[in-house]
Design an enzyme around this catalytic site. Sequence first.
Site, mmCIF file in Angstrom:
data_model
loop_
_atom_site.group_PDB
_atom_site.id
_atom_site.type_symbol
_atom_site.label_atom_id
_atom_site.label_comp_id
_atom_site.label_asym_id
_atom_site.label_seq_id
_atom_site.Cartn_x
_atom_site.Cartn_y
_atom_site.Cartn_z
ATOM 1 N N HIS A 120 0.807 -1.157 -0.211
ATOM 2 C CA HIS A 120 0.045 -0.247 0.104
ATOM 3 C C HIS A 120 1.258 1.035 0.051
ATOM 4 C CE1 HIS A 120 1.066 -0.685 4.330
ATOM 5 N NE2 HIS A 120 0.537 0.516 4.452
ATOM 6 N N HIS A 122 1.366 3.839 2.090
ATOM 7 C CA HIS A 122 2.081 4.478 3.166
ATOM 8 C C HIS A 122 3.444 5.085 2.816
ATOM 9 C CE1 HIS A 122 -1.122 3.927 6.605
ATOM 10 N NE2 HIS A 122 -1.242 5.187 6.102
ATOM 11 N N ASP A 124 5.919 5.080 4.762
ATOM 12 C CA ASP A 124 7.055 4.140 5.065
ATOM 13 C C ASP A 124 7.214 2.670 4.553
ATOM 14 O OD1 ASP A 124 4.465 3.895 6.520
ATOM 15 O OD2 ASP A 124 5.320 2.214 7.932
ATOM 16 N N HIS A 125 6.416 2.605 3.491
ATOM 17 C CA HIS A 125 6.463 1.300 2.568
ATOM 18 C C HIS A 125 6.962 1.719 1.113
ATOM 19 C CE1 HIS A 125 4.055 -1.166 5.190
ATOM 20 N NE2 HIS A 125 4.053 -0.390 5.762
ATOM 21 N N HIS A 212 -6.633 -2.797 6.100
ATOM 22 C CA HIS A 212 -5.864 -1.632 6.712
ATOM 23 C C HIS A 212 -6.373 -0.319 6.545
ATOM 24 C CE1 HIS A 212 -2.316 0.353 7.968
ATOM 25 N NE2 HIS A 212 -1.910 0.550 6.937
ATOM 26 N N ASP A 235 0.274 -4.113 6.559
ATOM 27 C CA ASP A 235 0.123 -3.406 7.970
ATOM 28 C C ASP A 235 -1.194 -3.866 8.421
ATOM 29 O OD1 ASP A 235 2.476 -2.107 7.865
ATOM 30 O OD2 ASP A 235 1.805 -0.202 7.489
HETATM 31 ZN ZN LIG Z 1 0.263 1.227 6.821
#
Ligand SMILES: [Zn+2]
Length: 246
Positions: A120, A122, A124-125, A212, A235
Amino acid sequence: MRERGMARLGTLVLASVVAVAVLVGGGYWFLVRTAAGQDFLLGRMAGAVLSGGLPSEFDGLRVFMCGTSGPLAAPGRAQTCVAVTAGDSLYLFDAGEGSADVAQLHGLPTETLRAIFVTHMHSDHIAGINNFNLASWVQGRPAPLKVMGPAGIERVVAGFNEAFAIDRGYRVAHHGNDFLPAELGVMHAEVIAPGVVLQDDGLRVTAFAVDHGPVKPAYGFRIDYRGRSAVVGGDTIGRESLTVAA
Ligand SMILES: [Zn+2]
């Protein structure tokens, strides 16, 4: 006199044994009970595997955690990233900030990177995607890097390609197009839906939807290769889809 000497020697020996026991016990506690100790152990184990700890003819799945933190700063840890090697190819599942550094410092063969799968969008990904693109390009990746993820990944990839277009131009000018072919520095996006998303040299990657919220769509991935499998959950807070996939 001699007896007193023997007693003193005995006391010294006992004290030494106790000291060694305390040191060993403390070391064990540090390695097993603290985050720093666990990171140290994991690093040593991963280093042994990646530097040839397994037989060269090993042909199975290898999973390496190149990032285990989230968006908040975590000392000594990069953001989310799972690296999988199968045969002669490397695949990534998410690429958070700092994960490309971890991968390179542990000797992952980035020149064999075939695709990055994104669970996804976000930050931090995805924040480390461009650094993997650059590292693998410089290392001699023979084809453009494919980045596969839910709808929206095409915007992310287009944004990275545009943001670093000037940088790529400088690097091609510096090293020459023979060493750094310009067309191999531009990432290709592929929007995927649940189902089999890659079938490649015995490797099968299957995407499945995960919960998520409010992030939609968000995917997990099941990876199958030569009778072995691994599951990446993203996540998700839901267990059901993970259990089914596993
Ligand atoms: Zn996430």
